[in-house]
Design an enzyme around this catalytic site. Structure first.
Site, PDB file in Angstrom:
ATOM      1  N   SER A  65       0.857  -1.187   0.000  1.00 61.54           N
ATOM      2  CA  SER A  65       0.000   0.000   0.000  1.00 61.54           C
ATOM      3  C   SER A  65       0.892   1.235   0.000  1.00 61.54           C
ATOM      4  O   SER A  65       2.121   1.123   0.047  1.00 61.54           O
ATOM      5  CB  SER A  65      -0.883   0.002   1.245  1.00 61.54           C
ATOM      6  OG  SER A  65      -0.087   0.291   2.370  1.00 61.54           O
ATOM      7  N   LYS A  66       0.257   2.370  -0.007  1.00 61.47           N
ATOM      8  CA  LYS A  66       0.995   3.648  -0.064  1.00 61.47           C
ATOM      9  C   LYS A  66       2.046   3.770   1.040  1.00 61.47           C
ATOM     10  O   LYS A  66       3.064   4.414   0.866  1.00 61.47           O
ATOM     11  CB  LYS A  66       0.017   4.820   0.059  1.00 61.47           C
ATOM     12  CG  LYS A  66      -0.695   5.102  -1.234  1.00 61.47           C
ATOM     13  CD  LYS A  66      -1.173   6.550  -1.286  1.00 61.47           C
ATOM     14  CE  LYS A  66      -1.974   6.785  -2.540  1.00 61.47           C
ATOM     15  NZ  LYS A  66      -3.398   6.942  -2.289  1.00 61.47           N
ATOM     16  N   ARG A  67       1.739   3.140   2.156  1.00 63.25           N
ATOM     17  CA  ARG A  67       2.684   3.153   3.272  1.00 63.25           C
ATOM     18  C   ARG A  67       4.076   2.675   2.864  1.00 63.25           C
ATOM     19  O   ARG A  67       5.080   3.033   3.442  1.00 63.25           O
ATOM     20  CB  ARG A  67       2.180   2.200   4.361  1.00 63.25           C
ATOM     21  CG  ARG A  67       1.454   2.858   5.455  1.00 63.25           C
ATOM     22  CD  ARG A  67       1.075   1.907   6.572  1.00 63.25           C
ATOM     23  NE  ARG A  67       0.678   0.561   6.167  1.00 63.25           N
ATOM     24  CZ  ARG A  67       1.337  -0.526   6.505  1.00 63.25           C
ATOM     25  NH1 ARG A  67       2.430  -0.448   7.221  1.00 63.25           N
ATOM     26  NH2 ARG A  67       0.896  -1.721   6.130  1.00 63.25           N
ATOM     27  N   HIS A  68       4.117   1.771   1.880  1.00 64.77           N
ATOM     28  CA  HIS A  68       5.403   1.184   1.464  1.00 64.77           C
ATOM     29  C   HIS A  68       6.104   2.018   0.396  1.00 64.77           C
ATOM     30  O   HIS A  68       7.106   1.592  -0.147  1.00 64.77           O
ATOM     31  CB  HIS A  68       5.182  -0.232   0.933  1.00 64.77           C
ATOM     32  CG  HIS A  68       4.568  -1.157   1.934  1.00 64.77           C
ATOM     33  ND1 HIS A  68       3.238  -1.509   1.894  1.00 64.77           N
ATOM     34  CD2 HIS A  68       5.094  -1.765   3.013  1.00 64.77           C
ATOM     35  CE1 HIS A  68       2.983  -2.320   2.905  1.00 64.77           C
ATOM     36  NE2 HIS A  68       4.082  -2.491   3.594  1.00 64.77           N
ATOM     37  N   GLY A  69       5.568   3.175   0.059  1.00 64.18           N
ATOM     38  CA  GLY A  69       6.172   3.998  -0.990  1.00 64.18           C
ATOM     39  C   GLY A  69       5.229   4.045  -2.177  1.00 64.18           C
ATOM     40  O   GLY A  69       4.023   3.855  -2.027  1.00 64.18           O
TER      41      GLY A  69
END
Ligand code: GLU
Length: 468
Positions: free
Chosen positions: A238-242
């Site tokens: 998800s966006k959390r990972h970049g």
């Protein structure tokens, strides 16, 4: 057998990494078998689907080079057709109108929960013949009560569900709009899709879709469910990972072939080969070789692949992408060296096109300031005679080519009794503003004579101003 695959995104955001990989696998499968790749936009969720998202999908696929042979087909343009098939199912008794109210369904559910049963519709409207005044009905598919529904999944092998686990699915809402599982079935049927390759979040939909297809007397497509992509921490990517959007990778300086190569290896392998040209992907790809388990996204490997492709792709091709990145930095790529030569000079030390563009900016426009550390060390009173001598000799160079430029540096160092580095570093900081650039002869050659001389003048003024 004709091979027809499709990519069927819902346009509710960007084309993300997971979607792009599904599209790539479907595309490869079609290309490998000389088949047809279809793009279908599943835009029936009117609240979440946007024109911008459709465009983002088209943009992402075009950038990756995943060209579709048919489509894009929009589900919102096909409502009449869905209505027609809905009527057919009603007429043939495969579907029925359900007049249950929300309160009734809530009550049913509460009772089942209390008895610790799996909540499911109990089919109470299956035999109803009369409408219920004042209630707009939904339409449900009459699922077989017994037996099982199974298929040989291209990726996961045999998968079976008991029909008793599947209740009578709503295929049209009370406002008449068709639901996801129904539109997919009608589309896959009409578009003669032979191989459905999609994310494994759809595994639970497949038995329902198969049952509807069977009710319609259709031949079943093959199904392949691709496992999901995880971030390094094991959670769903998800966006959390970049970056998760394909276009963000473009913006961050990746080449499309690097991303494609990365995606094809994410959950698929061919021996221990890491680098695949598009032709090799097409030749070696087999859906049955897709891993059964989830894959982990590894940004370092993607970066490594990007560097590989910057180094080994045709420089003219890389330059096409570099021009765009230069433009994003407000650089006019015609006001300076040929970007093809810049690629050749910079590719070794650049992992991304953004890095390449940033470190090439000084070839095209004056920098605002010197890197403070580099200037402090190299633009000093003692570098004045060196820079003055270099300026004099460089002004006299008639053929601005690497060899004569190299000779100027070597002879200047010799004549001043200095090491080459003692001559090259002040010059480098003077022309590039920092202590890092391609070899000095290449740097000067790309910069051109006029810019070189004016940058030396500017450095001399800078040193003078510091003294005053
Ligand atoms: N529209 C669905 C999605 O974006 C895909 C449906 C399918 O591939 O069958 O998840």
């Amino acid at each position: 057998m004709t091979h027809r695959t499709r990519f069927a995104p819902s346009p509710t955001g960007h084309l993300h990494i997971g979607g792009a990989r599904t599209a790539l696998f479907s595309w490869l499968y079609a290309r490998k078998h000389g088949g047809t790749f279809i793009l279908r936009i599943e835009d029936t969720d009117l609240e979440r689907s946007t024109v911008e998202s459709v465009n983002a999908i088209l943009e992402g696929m075009t950038w990756l080079g995943l060209e579709y042979d048919e489509g894009p087909f929009y589900q919102t343009h096909r409502f009449d057709r869905y209505g027609e098939v809905m009527e057919q199912l009603l007429e043939q008794g495969h579907a029925y109108r359900c007049y249950c109210t929300k309160e009734e369904l809530d009550e049913l559910r509460a009772g089942q929960m209390e008895r610790k049963e799996k909540p499911r519709y109990d089919g109470r409207c299956r035999h109803r013949t009369e409408p219920r005044p004042g209630v707009s009905p939904v339409i449900r598919f009459r699922n077989a009560a017994e037996g099982e529904v199974a298929w040989d999944d291209l990726v996961r092998g045999r998968i079976a569900f008991r029909n008793s686990e599947l209740d009578d699915l709503i295929i049209a809402r009370s406002d008449g709009t068709p639901t996801y599982n129904f539109t997919v079935v009608v589309d896959d049927l009409d578009m003669k899709v032979s191989h459905v390759i999609r994310g494994d979040d759809h595994v639970n939909n497949t038995p329902r879709q198969i049952n509807i297809l069977k009710a319609l007397g259709a031949e079943l497509p093959h199904y392949g469910h691709v496992p999901m992509i995880l971030g390094a921490d094991g959670a769903r990517l998800s966006k959390r990972h970049g970056a998760v959007s394909v276009m963000q990778y473009r913006d961050e300086g990746y080449l499309p072939e690097a991303l494609l190569n990365y995606l094809v290896r994410l959950g698929w392998s061919y021996g221990d080969q890491e680098i695949f040209s598009i032709d090799e992907m097409i030749e070696y790809f087999e859906a049955t070789d897709i891993n059964h388990s989830a894959s982990t996204f590894n940004p370092d490997k993607l970066l490594w692949l990007n560097h590989h492709y910057l180094m080994h792709s045709d420089p003219a091709h890389v330059a096409h992408h570099l021009r765009w990145h230069l433009g994003r930095l407000d650089i006019d790529p015609t006001d300076g060296p040929d970007p093809v030569e810049v690629v050749l000079a910079q590719r070794e030390r650049s992992k991304t096109l953004v890095e390449m563009a940033q470190s090439s900016r000084f070839f095209y426009m004056d920098f605002d300031d010197y890197d403070p550390k580099s200037a402090q060390k190299n633009l000093t009173a003692s570098s004045v005679p060196v820079l003055e001598e270099l300026r004099r000799r460089l002004a006299g160079v008639e053929t601005w080519e690497k060899e004569p430029l190299h000779a100027v540096l070597v002879f200047t160092a010799e004549d001043l009794g200095l090491k080459l580095g003692q001559v090259a570093q002040p010059l480098r900081v003077a022309v590039a503003g920092t202590a890092v650039s391609p070899p000095m002869d290449v740097t000067l050659y790309l910069l051109g004579q006029l810019r070189t001389l004016s940058r030396i003048d500017r450095a001399l003024q800078h040193i003078q101003a510091k003294k005053d």
